[in-house]
Design a protein around this motif. Structure first.
Motif, PDB file in Angstrom:
ATOM      1  N   ASN A 182      18.639  80.079  39.754  1.00 49.55           N
ATOM      2  CA  ASN A 182      18.701  81.417  38.756  1.00 49.55           C
ATOM      3  C   ASN A 182      19.836  81.593  38.377  1.00 49.55           C
ATOM      4  O   ASN A 182      20.743  81.992  39.018  1.00 49.55           O
ATOM      5  CB  ASN A 182      18.103  82.492  39.866  1.00 49.55           C
ATOM      6  CG  ASN A 182      17.945  83.570  39.033  1.00 49.55           C
ATOM      7  OD1 ASN A 182      18.032  83.795  37.884  1.00 49.55           O
ATOM      8  ND2 ASN A 182      17.343  84.568  39.875  1.00 49.55           N
ATOM      9  N   GLU A 183      19.811  81.759  37.031  1.00 47.38           N
ATOM     10  CA  GLU A 183      21.102  82.037  36.195  1.00 47.38           C
ATOM     11  C   GLU A 183      21.569  83.529  36.281  1.00 47.38           C
ATOM     12  O   GLU A 183      22.821  83.753  36.080  1.00 47.38           O
ATOM     13  CB  GLU A 183      20.709  81.932  34.831  1.00 47.38           C
ATOM     14  CG  GLU A 183      20.296  80.558  34.128  1.00 47.38           C
ATOM     15  CD  GLU A 183      21.588  79.688  33.877  1.00 47.38           C
ATOM     16  OE1 GLU A 183      22.781  80.201  33.903  1.00 47.38           O
ATOM     17  OE2 GLU A 183      21.049  78.442  34.335  1.00 47.38           O
ATOM     18  N   MET A 184      20.945  84.299  36.932  1.00 45.67           N
ATOM     19  CA  MET A 184      21.433  85.631  37.377  1.00 45.67           C
ATOM     20  C   MET A 184      22.063  85.925  38.662  1.00 45.67           C
ATOM     21  O   MET A 184      22.463  86.863  39.180  1.00 45.67           O
ATOM     22  CB  MET A 184      20.274  86.684  37.134  1.00 45.67           C
ATOM     23  CG  MET A 184      19.819  86.841  35.855  1.00 45.67           C
ATOM     24  SD  MET A 184      20.918  87.170  34.522  1.00 45.67           S
ATOM     25  CE  MET A 184      21.622  88.676  34.731  1.00 45.67           C
ATOM     26  N   ARG A 202      24.707  85.461  41.813  1.00 47.58           N
ATOM     27  CA  ARG A 202      26.151  85.569  41.637  1.00 47.58           C
ATOM     28  C   ARG A 202      26.787  84.376  41.959  1.00 47.58           C
ATOM     29  O   ARG A 202      27.890  84.291  41.255  1.00 47.58           O
ATOM     30  CB  ARG A 202      26.564  86.605  42.932  1.00 47.58           C
ATOM     31  CG  ARG A 202      26.203  86.348  44.025  1.00 47.58           C
ATOM     32  CD  ARG A 202      26.481  87.290  45.200  1.00 47.58           C
ATOM     33  NE  ARG A 202      26.011  86.882  46.731  1.00 47.58           N
ATOM     34  CZ  ARG A 202      26.195  87.585  47.668  1.00 47.58           C
ATOM     35  NH1 ARG A 202      26.660  88.710  47.462  1.00 47.58           N
ATOM     36  NH2 ARG A 202      25.581  87.350  48.813  1.00 47.58           N
ATOM     37  N   ASN A 221      25.914  81.707  40.481  1.00 46.43           N
ATOM     38  CA  ASN A 221      25.932  81.192  39.045  1.00 46.43           C
ATOM     39  C   ASN A 221      26.707  81.924  37.989  1.00 46.43           C
ATOM     40  O   ASN A 221      27.463  81.403  36.973  1.00 46.43           O
ATOM     41  CB  ASN A 221      24.670  81.299  38.330  1.00 46.43           C
ATOM     42  CG  ASN A 221      23.925  79.837  38.205  1.00 46.43           C
ATOM     43  OD1 ASN A 221      24.543  79.052  37.859  1.00 46.43           O
ATOM     44  ND2 ASN A 221      22.839  79.822  38.654  1.00 46.43           N
ATOM     45  N   MET A 222      27.087  83.265  38.194  1.00 45.30           N
ATOM     46  CA  MET A 222      27.792  84.194  37.499  1.00 45.30           C
ATOM     47  C   MET A 222      29.094  84.096  37.716  1.00 45.30           C
ATOM     48  O   MET A 222      30.210  84.375  36.883  1.00 45.30           O
ATOM     49  CB  MET A 222      27.101  85.541  37.157  1.00 45.30           C
ATOM     50  CG  MET A 222      25.732  85.439  36.737  1.00 45.30           C
ATOM     51  SD  MET A 222      24.953  87.122  36.866  1.00 45.30           S
ATOM     52  CE  MET A 222      25.897  88.161  35.687  1.00 45.30           C
TER      53      MET A 222
END
Length: 157
Positions: free
Chosen positions: A119-121, A123, A125-126
Motif C-alpha cells: 500500500n503506497e499510503m 507509513r 512506504n512514505m
C-alpha cells in the motif's frame, strides 16, 4: 588523523540512523503480537465475543525489513569503529570498500530483497523506505569517495 576520526564518527552515525529510522523515527508497521496490550484486553475480548484473539495476524514485510536493517546498521557501526581504531591505510581502504558493498545491500533490502507494504499510503512506504534509501545512498557516496581518497594516498606511499 582528523579525517579518520570525522569520517568514522559520521559512518557510525549513519549506521545508528539506519537502525533508528525504521524502528523509532519513521517506524514501520508493528508486529501483530504487540497490538494487544494486556491480559485484561484478552479477557474483555473473550467476555464480549466468546473468542480469544492472541494477536496472531499477518506480519508485514516492512517489519522484517526493519529487523534486517537493524543487523546491517549494527554491522556499519562496527566497521566505523574498526575504521576509527585502525591506523593502517590499507585496512581503512578495505573497510571502505566493504562499506560501499554493504550500503548497496542496505538499499536492496527495502526495495528489492524484502520490500515494504504494498500500500503506497502506509507509513513504511512514505517514510522508512525513502529514509533508508537516502541514508544508504549517502553511505555509498561517502564510502566511495573515501576509497578513491585513500587509494590516491596509498599510491603516493
Amino acid at each position: 588523523m582528523k579525517n579518520r576520526i570525522i569520517l568514522s564518527l559520521f559512518i557510525m552515525f549513519l549506521g545508528l540512523m539506519i537502525i533508528l529510522f525504521p524502528l523509532y523515527i519513521l517506524p514501520v508497521c508493528p508486529h501483530p503480537d504487540t497490538l494487544i496490550n494486556t491480559a485484561n484486553d484478552i479477557h474483555n475480548q473473550f467476555a464480549n465475543t466468546g473468542h480469544s484473539h492472541t494477536g496472531a495476524g499477518k506480519i508485514m514485510k516492512c517489519f522484517w525489513t526493519a529487523r534486517a536493517e537493524l543487523g546491517i546498521g549494527a554491522l556499519i557501526i562496527a566497521i566505523g569503529t574498526l575504521m576509527l581504531l585502525s591506523r593502517t591505510m590499507f585496512v581503512r581502504l578495505g573497510l571502505s570498500m566493504a562499506l560501499a558493498c554493504i550500503s548497496l545491500l542496505t538499499i536492496a533490502i527495502p526495495t528489492v530483497l524484502i520490500g515494504v507494504c504494498s500500500n503506497e499510503m502506509m507509513r513504511c512506504n512514505m517514510g522508512a523506505k525513502p529514509a533508508l534509501v537516502l541514508l544508504s545512498g549517502v553511505l555509498f557516496l561517502v564510502s566511495l569517495i573515501n576509497v578513491f581518497y585513500l587509494n590516491k594516498i596509498v599510491k603516493k606511499i
